[in-house]
Design an enzyme around this catalytic site. Structure first.
Site, short mmCIF file in Angstrom:
data_model
loop_
_atom_site.label_atom_id
_atom_site.label_comp_id
_atom_site.label_asym_id
_atom_site.label_seq_id
_atom_site.Cartn_x
_atom_site.Cartn_y
_atom_site.Cartn_z
N HIS A 264 -12.91 20.93 0.80
CA HIS A 264 -12.08 19.82 1.28
C HIS A 264 -11.06 19.38 0.29
O HIS A 264 -10.34 18.63 0.50
CB HIS A 264 -13.23 18.60 1.53
CG HIS A 264 -12.51 17.34 2.15
ND1 HIS A 264 -11.59 17.79 2.97
CD2 HIS A 264 -12.69 16.15 1.81
CE1 HIS A 264 -11.18 16.42 3.39
NE2 HIS A 264 -11.82 15.50 2.63
N CYS A 265 -11.11 20.06 -1.03
CA CYS A 265 -10.04 19.53 -2.13
C CYS A 265 -9.24 20.70 -2.35
O CYS A 265 -7.90 20.28 -1.95
CB CYS A 265 -10.93 19.56 -3.36
SG CYS A 265 -12.09 18.05 -3.01
N ILE A 266 -9.13 21.67 -2.66
CA ILE A 266 -8.28 22.72 -3.41
C ILE A 266 -7.20 23.25 -2.31
O ILE A 266 -6.25 22.88 -2.61
CB ILE A 266 -8.67 23.77 -4.28
CG1 ILE A 266 -9.81 23.50 -5.08
CG2 ILE A 266 -7.81 24.65 -4.75
CD1 ILE A 266 -9.33 22.57 -6.29
#
Ligand SMILES: NC(=O)c1ccc[n+]([C@@H]2O[C@H](COP(=O)([O-])OP(=O)(O)OC[C@H]3O[C@@H](n4cnc5c(N)ncnc54)[C@H](O)[C@@H]3O)[C@@H](O)[C@H]2O)c1
Length: 413
Positions: A264-266
């Site tokens: 969900h982040c990088i």
């Protein structure tokens, strides 16, 4: 500053961020209300079954049994809280631009129930200005008239699911608030649950720092992915190169190549940065380029794998090992393995997958390691994935994780 005396904490969103935060707060003496709008998840959690790998059922059940934690779909429960943290997803929309729908709905949901002198903190990752320009106006316009004073801060979460060392407690927390009173309360809150809170001057600094941290990872992964392709074309083992460069005691940090970036982040947060840059008349060209390089990796891996198969086989059978975006988790959000599968299929391959931590993926079920295939691609090396039999059957493997060494028939990226 002395830590805030634990009272009642409400956490909006009980996922990879919200539930571990809830358990860390329970450990620190807080009573926690976990609000989530996904009814089935709330029922699962209240039944003592943790939906995230980092929280065991035993830990969750202990918190519930001692009356320190309860999940609910009912926003009105936040009226009891002295601190409310927002931990909902901040994904991309279909134009790959920030989608703050869930963040807005969380702010809208809590607003009518915010009590006077409550601290509202956003932990969700977003571009600078999100707290000040989006969350605060929503809460202030909908809060009860008697709640004259509400404190606001941004404290972006840094949790790394599956990390055995760094967790909610020992990872320093950035805290940036809109005024001195909010900053004092937010620091005291995080000092009550974390070993260290780092004070920054504004919420925008905290929000921007979070984007810098994750963009740093994105561009370094892109660099090593590009470098891998250059080395491979020249017959140089990139892993040996990375290890060699890592012997330099300063100014270098190793990153490893792979099928791409996921989670969900990088893959997501840097696009909040590129969007924000465009809104301000700028361009984050370097970051955009890194994004393109990482997105080209699944095709590169598919092409490499198919080039290893006897060309007379028109529809090679390809087994993908590991579909989660990283080892140790069952999280398939934004996994680059989806694009890998699509590229393989587009070239006529018959594709199956195996992942001990993922029961169902995009509507399909895993096969076991006995599945007859012409080649296997090790995309994510999950714990408990025993590849001995596959190697013994002399199945060719393209190892994108550098975890199998010294075996015939196994090639690395
Ligand atoms: N997962 C990570 O590793 C990680 C690390 C650091 C920061 N973050 C950031 O933290 C935020 C949350 O991510 P996550 O991984 O915990 O997401 P998640 O999908 O695991 O959990 C979010 C939860 O919020 C619930 N939810 C969604 N909208 C809601 C609403 N309006 N009201 C109540 N509940 C709602 C969902 O049902 C879900 O259970 C994101 O901004 C993410 O970028 C995530």
């Amino acid at each position: 500053m002395s830590a805030q005396k634990p009272q009642i904490l409400a956490i909006i969103g009980q996922g990879y961020v919200g539930l571990p935060l809830a358990m860390a707060a329970v450990d620190a003496g807080w009573t926690v209300i976990g609000v989530d709008n996904f009814e089935a998840k709330v029922a699962q959690i209240n039944g003592g079954f943790s939906p995230v790998e980092d929280i065991s059922n035993t830990q969750l059940q202990a918190a519930i049994t001692k009356g320190a934690y309860k999940a609910t779909t009912d926003y009105s429960a936040v009226s009891q809280a002295s601190v409310i943290t927002i931990c909902v997803p901040t994904p991309l929309d279909n134009k790959r631009e920030p989608d703050l729908t869930l963040l807005r709905s969380a702010a809208t949901g809590i607003a009518p129930f915010v009590s006077n002198e409550t601290l509202v903190v956003s932990e969700s990752t977003s571009y600078p200005g999100t707290l000040r320009d989006i969350i605060i106006p929503i809460v202030n316009s909908l809060k009860p008239t008697e709640s004259a004073l509400v404190y606001f801060a941004s404290a972006p979460e840094r949790v790394n699911p599956g990390d055995p060392v760094w967790n909610q407690k020992n990872t320093p927390r950035l805290v940036g608030a809109i005024d001195k009173g909010s900053q004092k309360r937010a620091l005291a809150f995080y000092e009550s649950i974390c070993d260290a809170a780092v004070s920054v001057s504004t919420p925008e600094v905290a929000e921007a720092a979070k984007l810098l941290e994750n963009t740093f990872r994105l561009v370094n992964i892109a660099l090593v992915n590009e470098f891998t392709q250059l080395c491979s074309a020249s017959g140089i083992n990139v892993y040996e190169v990375i290890d060699a460069a890592s012997s330099k005691p300063y100014g270098f940090m190793p990153f490893r190549p792979g099928v791409g970036v996921g989670g969900h982040c990088i893959p997501v947060d840097p696009l909040y940065l590129t969007w924000w840059a465009r809104q301000n008349g700028g361009k984050a060209a370097f970051v955009e380029s890194a994004d393109l390089i990482n997105h080209a990796m699944p095709k590169y891996v598919a092409d490499r794998a198919l080039s290893m198969v006897n060309p007379s086989i028109k529809h090679p059978k390809v087994l993908i090992l590991g579909v989660a975006y990283k080892p140790g988790v069952g999280d398939v959000r934004e996994t680059p393995v989806s694009e890998l599968r699509d590229h393989l299929k587009a070239q006529g391959a018959d594709v199956a997958w195996h992942d001990p931590l993922v029961p169902v993926w995009e509507g399909s079920k895993p096969v076991d390691l006995d599945w007859e295939c012409d080649i296997a691609i090790l995309a994510t090396k999950q714990p408990g994935m025993n590849l001995g039999k596959l190697i013994a059957r002399r199945i060719q493997i393209l190892d994108c994780t550098n975890s199998i060494t010294g075996q015939t028939g196994v090639s690395s990226l």
